[in-house]
Design an enzyme around this catalytic site. Structure first.
Site, PDB file in Angstrom:
ATOM      1  N   GLU A  52       0.836  -1.201   0.000  1.00  0.00           N
ATOM      2  CA  GLU A  52       0.000   0.000   0.000  1.00  0.00           C
ATOM      3  C   GLU A  52       0.870   1.251   0.000  1.00  0.00           C
ATOM      4  O   GLU A  52       1.899   1.315   0.664  1.00  0.00           O
ATOM      5  CB  GLU A  52      -0.896  -0.014   1.242  1.00  0.00           C
ATOM      6  N   LYS A 132      -9.906   1.911  -2.458  1.00  0.00           N
ATOM      7  CA  LYS A 132     -10.120   1.419  -1.094  1.00  0.00           C
ATOM      8  C   LYS A 132     -11.527   1.760  -0.619  1.00  0.00           C
ATOM      9  O   LYS A 132     -11.934   2.924  -0.612  1.00  0.00           O
ATOM     10  CB  LYS A 132      -9.069   2.034  -0.168  1.00  0.00           C
ATOM     11  N   CYS A 173      -5.715  -3.086   2.571  1.00  0.00           N
ATOM     12  CA  CYS A 173      -5.482  -2.924   3.999  1.00  0.00           C
ATOM     13  C   CYS A 173      -6.747  -3.060   4.850  1.00  0.00           C
ATOM     14  O   CYS A 173      -7.215  -4.158   5.100  1.00  0.00           O
ATOM     15  CB  CYS A 173      -4.783  -1.586   4.251  1.00  0.00           C
TER      16      CYS A 173
END
Length: 294
Positions: A52, A132, A173
């Site tokens: 990331e 995301k 994540c």
């Protein structure tokens, strides 16, 4: 009812996770470092993954500064931004598929900033893009406070890419904490869920491995998370420990907090054996609870 993809649509492959270290405020140097390690990893793997926010330091104050425009996959575009061009060029040069970690994306027309993952085939074509979905807004008193929503906008789409190896689900994540994404990916025939991520030294020891094993065993597919290496001089201390988990929930490859490359064999036959032996897909009670993939 979910039906696993036919074996003709899946094949074994070698996966590598680049736990990138030495990230500096100099984007060009970061990209050069990533390129070098991609070329190294490509000699032993079919699919290479970056962490990331690999092109910049990790932190709310950096997102806007390092943001780039990212085209829509499959659509002609003009000159590519610096990070996207590097990833496209090296994928073509190395003849390897790449999940290019994530970078801050500036949306053309609105100026909104996203944390965005990109995927490339071995000809350098951009074939996937994931923004995301779940922004990392947490406050653990006395340990860590972080609020991505101060700068970032959340994405709104589940992302699954077709590859020569099979369907692969994508997250970034904090997305791993929300099991619905992995459930949808599995029921749509994915053989793996891959998350570039940057857990910290508070949440990492608690949940990094636990969450990966949970997503894997619940969905009977491979799960991988690729972290940056830890830099004690940086403002944000990444946990590291990039890891690959098999469909039985067993860790098959991992590392410590230092810069390294993690390699793993993704075995489609093992996945099919596990799904046949414990046939969760045919035993789900959709007459009692909803199918989140619908």
């Amino acid at each position: 009812m979910f039906k696993p993809s036919p074996s003709s649509l899946m094949r074994n492959f070698k996966l590598s996770l680049i736990q990138l270290g030495g990230t500096t405020p100099d984007k060009t140097k970061n990209l050069d470092r990533a390129r070098k390690l991609i070329l190294e990893a490509s000699t032993k793997s079919d699919l290479v993954v970056l962490p990331e926010c690999f092109n910049s330091p990790y932190g709310v104050k950096y997102f806007e500064k390092y943001a780039e425009n990212i085209p829509t996959p499959g659509k002609p575009t003009g000159e590519l931004s610096e990070s996207i061009k590097m990833l496209s060029d090296v994928a073509k040069q190395a003849k390897v598929h790449i999940i290019g970690g994530s970078i801050p994306e500036r949306e053309e027309g609105t100026g909104r900033i996203f944390n965005t993952l990109t995927v490339y085939d071995n000809e350098g074509n951009l074939i996937g893009k994931h923004r995301k979905l779940h922004l990392f807004d947490i406050d653990i008193p006395g340990k860590i406070s972080f609020k991505e929503s101060e700068t970032l906008t959340a994405g709104s789409d589940i992302t699954i890419v077709d590859s020569p190896f099979g369907k692969i689900g994508l997250g970034i994540c904090y997305d791993v904490r929300f099991p619905e994404m992995a459930m949808i990916a599995a029921r749509k025939g994915c053989i793996a869920m891959i998350y570039p991520g940057a857990f910290n030294t508070t949440t990492g020891p608690l949940h990094w491995e636990l969450l990966q094993r949970a997503r894997a065993v619940d969905n009977q597919f491979y799960v991988a998370m690729c972290s940056p290496a830890r830099d004690e001089t940086a403002e944000y201390h990444a946990w590291g420990h990039s890891t690959v988990v098999n469909p039985s929930g067993q860790v098959i490859a991992t590392t410590d907090e230092q810069e390294s490359i993690v390699y793993a064999d993704i075995d489609v036959e093992q996945l099919q054996q596990i799904r046949s032996g414990i046939p969760l897909s045919s035993q789900r009670r959709y007459d009692v609870y909803a199918d989140v993939s619908k």
